[in-house]
Structure formats: structure tokens, C-alpha cells
Motif scaffolding. Structure first.
Motif, PDB file in Angstrom:
ATOM      1  N   VAL A 119      43.919 -32.878  -6.422  1.00  8.48           N
ATOM      2  CA  VAL A 119      43.795 -31.534  -6.996  1.00  8.48           C
ATOM      3  C   VAL A 119      43.309 -30.537  -5.955  1.00  8.48           C
ATOM      4  O   VAL A 119      44.046 -29.669  -5.514  1.00  8.48           O
ATOM      5  N   GLU A 120      42.067 -30.638  -5.553  1.00  6.46           N
ATOM      6  CA  GLU A 120      41.537 -29.742  -4.529  1.00  6.46           C
ATOM      7  C   GLU A 120      40.303 -30.380  -3.911  1.00  6.46           C
ATOM      8  O   GLU A 120      39.489 -30.980  -4.603  1.00  6.46           O
ATOM      9  N   THR A 121      40.172 -30.254  -2.603  1.00  2.00           N
ATOM     10  CA  THR A 121      39.046 -30.842  -1.896  1.00  2.00           C
ATOM     11  C   THR A 121      37.781 -30.056  -2.188  1.00  2.00           C
ATOM     12  O   THR A 121      37.769 -28.827  -2.111  1.00  2.00           O
ATOM     13  N   ALA A 122      36.721 -30.773  -2.524  1.00  2.00           N
ATOM     14  CA  ALA A 122      35.462 -30.116  -2.859  1.00  2.00           C
ATOM     15  C   ALA A 122      34.852 -29.450  -1.631  1.00  2.00           C
ATOM     16  O   ALA A 122      34.907 -29.979  -0.521  1.00  2.00           O
ATOM     17  N   GLU A 123      34.276 -28.286  -1.838  1.00  2.00           N
ATOM     18  CA  GLU A 123      33.559 -27.598  -0.767  1.00  2.00           C
ATOM     19  C   GLU A 123      32.301 -28.383  -0.409  1.00  2.00           C
ATOM     20  O   GLU A 123      31.588 -28.867  -1.287  1.00  2.00           O
ATOM     21  N   ILE A 124      32.059 -28.540   0.889  1.00  2.00           N
ATOM     22  CA  ILE A 124      30.859 -29.247   1.334  1.00  2.00           C
ATOM     23  C   ILE A 124      29.670 -28.292   1.288  1.00  2.00           C
ATOM     24  O   ILE A 124      29.597 -27.339   2.066  1.00  2.00           O
ATOM     25  N   LYS A 125      28.760 -28.528   0.358  1.00  2.00           N
ATOM     26  CA  LYS A 125      27.524 -27.761   0.262  1.00  2.00           C
ATOM     27  C   LYS A 125      26.400 -28.667   0.742  1.00  2.00           C
ATOM     28  O   LYS A 125      25.965 -29.573   0.028  1.00  2.00           O
ATOM     29  N   ARG A 126      25.966 -28.435   1.959  1.00  2.00           N
ATOM     30  CA  ARG A 126      25.011 -29.331   2.603  1.00  2.00           C
ATOM     31  C   ARG A 126      23.688 -29.383   1.848  1.00  2.00           C
ATOM     32  O   ARG A 126      23.093 -28.355   1.550  1.00  2.00           O
ATOM     33  N   TYR A 127      23.278 -30.602   1.532  1.00  2.00           N
ATOM     34  CA  TYR A 127      22.039 -30.898   0.812  1.00  2.00           C
ATOM     35  C   TYR A 127      22.029 -30.321  -0.602  1.00  2.00           C
ATOM     36  O   TYR A 127      20.978 -30.232  -1.231  1.00  2.00           O
ATOM     37  N   VAL A 128      23.207 -29.953  -1.088  1.00  2.00           N
ATOM     38  CA  VAL A 128      23.360 -29.542  -2.483  1.00  2.00           C
ATOM     39  C   VAL A 128      24.300 -30.520  -3.186  1.00  2.00           C
ATOM     40  O   VAL A 128      23.964 -31.099  -4.214  1.00  2.00           O
ATOM     41  N   THR A 129      25.481 -30.716  -2.609  1.00  2.00           N
ATOM     42  CA  THR A 129      26.433 -31.694  -3.140  1.00  2.00           C
ATOM     43  C   THR A 129      26.698 -32.831  -2.158  1.00  2.00           C
ATOM     44  O   THR A 129      27.199 -33.880  -2.561  1.00  2.00           O
ATOM     45  N   SER A 164      17.632 -33.079  -0.789  1.00  2.00           N
ATOM     46  CA  SER A 164      16.718 -32.291   0.037  1.00  2.00           C
ATOM     47  C   SER A 164      17.069 -32.543   1.501  1.00  2.00           C
ATOM     48  O   SER A 164      17.715 -33.545   1.835  1.00  2.00           O
ATOM     49  N   PRO A 165      16.654 -31.647   2.416  1.00  2.00           N
ATOM     50  CA  PRO A 165      17.036 -31.766   3.829  1.00  2.00           C
ATOM     51  C   PRO A 165      16.504 -33.005   4.540  1.00  2.00           C
ATOM     52  O   PRO A 165      16.946 -33.295   5.653  1.00  2.00           O
ATOM     53  N   ASP A 166      15.554 -33.728   3.946  1.00  2.00           N
ATOM     54  CA  ASP A 166      15.043 -34.942   4.586  1.00  2.00           C
ATOM     55  C   ASP A 166      15.794 -36.188   4.127  1.00  2.00           C
ATOM     56  O   ASP A 166      15.392 -37.311   4.450  1.00  2.00           O
ATOM     57  N   MET A 167      16.898 -36.010   3.403  1.00  2.00           N
ATOM     58  CA  MET A 167      17.682 -37.144   2.914  1.00  2.00           C
ATOM     59  C   MET A 167      18.930 -37.339   3.763  1.00  2.00           C
ATOM     60  O   MET A 167      19.445 -36.400   4.364  1.00  2.00           O
TER      61      MET A 167
END
Length: 268
Positions: A119-129, A164-167
């Protein structure tokens, strides 16, 4: 191009069925994925949420409600029954293709992967998705030495997992932590541990060895404490235990290792 995908089978061959959204004068477009777990007759659904670039303006409102309508029908009829009804009542605009054989191991992740593919490639949302994938050595450099490193790639995580950014994500090789952590699995870790580490599953760096597989390991962490004459406590001994009893644990003195991160969950 495929639009609706129906798959069966968990850790075994299954059927994938694709469909297409057809509108006179418009190109064929993908609109969603339906994934059937036949054992439990559960139907997983993901339909695109924006239709402005797919159909005529007059049809946008109707098609936007498609996902909600599907979910309501699934609750009313059950997943398998709704799928059979859908197969019998699809119009010329929405069609299904012939089935092909696929493998399914994780239904939620398979749904997301099929949606990305068809369908459509998901947008990469860093440390959100998404979280970065590191080698264990790179993760130790980033968290233990606080140095900037480059990730191998980014990977989508389950929607319920708060990031979170430490993951980060790393691949764990070895059978010592089975069955909790299968050999070769991608796992989520969280750095900057706060509070007690006692009995937690931790990524530990062992000093004094150049062998990467021996230097970085995932083990159950326990420690014994002693108190200094000033009344302050310190780790006198650290013990790292496997979960698989075929393997032996080992003890380290204070200063012979450091905890890099805490195990959160297996991703795949």
C-alpha cells in the motif's frame, strides 16, 4: 497492484490474496490489507486513511469511513464470516486477486509489513514509530562511552510500545536466554538504567576480552553488596545467569563489567 491481502497460517504456509481499487480513468491503487488468522477466525485490518490522491472528491468521505465500517462488521459477524461476505459482495471497483502462499509468524507485524509492501511505506518517525538497529558493540559505544554512532537502519516497533531516545534494537545470538529470547532474535533495549538492576535481564559488557561474542552478552543480573567504613554500599560481586539451565552462569568482580542497557522485549 495489490490492495486487500488475506493471509492464513501461523508459522506454517498460508494464503495471501491481493486486490485492486479500480476507477475509470484512474490508475490502479492500493488501499489496504486484511489479514486472517484462521485458527482464531480473527481478521486484522489496516486501510489507508487518506484518499484525496486516490479517488474523486465526491467519494473521499465515503471511502474514509471504510475502515470503521469494516471494524464494525467484524465485531458483528466475526472475522472469517465478514471476509466470506466481502468476497461475495465486492463491486467492480474493489476486487480481489487469486491467492498465493505466504508464511505468517506474527500477525500484527505481518499486517504492517504487508501494508508497507503493498500500500504505502510508513514514514520513519525516529523514536516515535521506529527505533535504530545497532550491533551490540555499537550500542555499547553509544551508551557506555556517549559517542555518536551510525545506526544500521531503523525498524518499526509495535504501536503499544512507548519509545524514547535511549532505546535501540539489536540482534541477540545464542541460546543461553531461551526460551525468553530466541537465538537470532531482534530485541528492544533501554539504556540509562535508573534504580535497582537486581534480577533484570541486562546487556552487559565484560572487560578484558577482545572476543565480541564473549565481551557483550545478555544475562540475568544479580549482585552482592558490601558497605565501606563510611557507610556507603558498593557491588562486591556481580553474577550473570543464563535462563537456559544447560548453560552456566559466572561471577565477576566489581569493575570487570558494566551494564549497558536493560532488555525490554523481543521484536522478532
Amino acid at each position: 497492484m495489490p490492495v486487500i491481502s488475506i493471509a492464513t497460517g501461523r508459522r506454517k504456509p498460508g494464503d495471501l490474496r491481493n486486490g485492486e481499487y479500480l476507477l475509470p480513468g484512474k490508475p490502479r491503487r492500493n488501499v489496504g490489507v486484511l489479514l486472517l488468522d484462521p485458527e482464531h477466525e480473527r481478521l486484522y485490518v489496516k486501510i489507508r486513511g487518506h484518499w484525496e490522491d486516490v479517488t474523486d472528491p465526491d467519494d473521499v468521505a465515503l471511502l474514509t469511513s471504510l475502515a470503521g465500517d469494516f471494524e464494525a462488521k467484524i465485531r458483528e459477524m466475526g472475522g472469517a464470516n465478514f471476509l466470506h461476505t466481502l468476497e461475495d459482495t465486492l463491486s467492480n471497483t474493489l476486487q480481489l486477486s487469486d491467492r498465493t502462499r505466504i508464511q505468517v509468524t506474527d500477525w500484527t507485524r505481518a499486517l504492517e509489513d504487508l501494508y508497507d509492501e503493498h500500500v504505502e511505506t510508513a514514514e520513519i518517525k525516529r523514536y516515535v514509530t521506529h527505533l535504530p538497529i545497532y550491533s551490540l558493540k555499537t550500542a555499547a559505544t553509544r551508551l557506555g562511552e556517549e559517542r555518536e554512532v551510525e545506526e544500521e537502519s531503523w525498524i518499526r516497533t509495535p504501536p503499544a510500545l512507548r519509545l524514547s531516545p535511549d532505546m535501540f534494537v539489536a540482534r541477540v545470538v545464542g541460546r543461553s536466554m531461551e526460551p525468553r529470547i530466541p537465538d537470532g532474535s531482534l530485541c528492544v533495549f533501554r539504556g540509562n538504567l535508573v534504580g535497582s538492576r537486581q534480577a533484570k535481564l541486562a546487556l552487559v559488557e565484560r572487560f578484558g576480552t577482545a572476543n565480541t561474542s564473549a565481551r557483550y552478552s545478555i544475562k540475568k543480573y544479580t549482585s552482592k553488596k558490601t558497605y565501606t567504613p563510611e557507610g556507603e554500599w558498593q557491588h562486591a560481586e556481580v553474577r550473570l545467569e543464563p535462563l537456559d539451565k544447560e548453560f552456566e552462569g559466572f561471577e565477576l568482580e566489581e569493575g570487570e563489567c558494566r551494564v549497558i542497557a536493560e532488555f525490554v522485549q523481543v521484536l522478532e
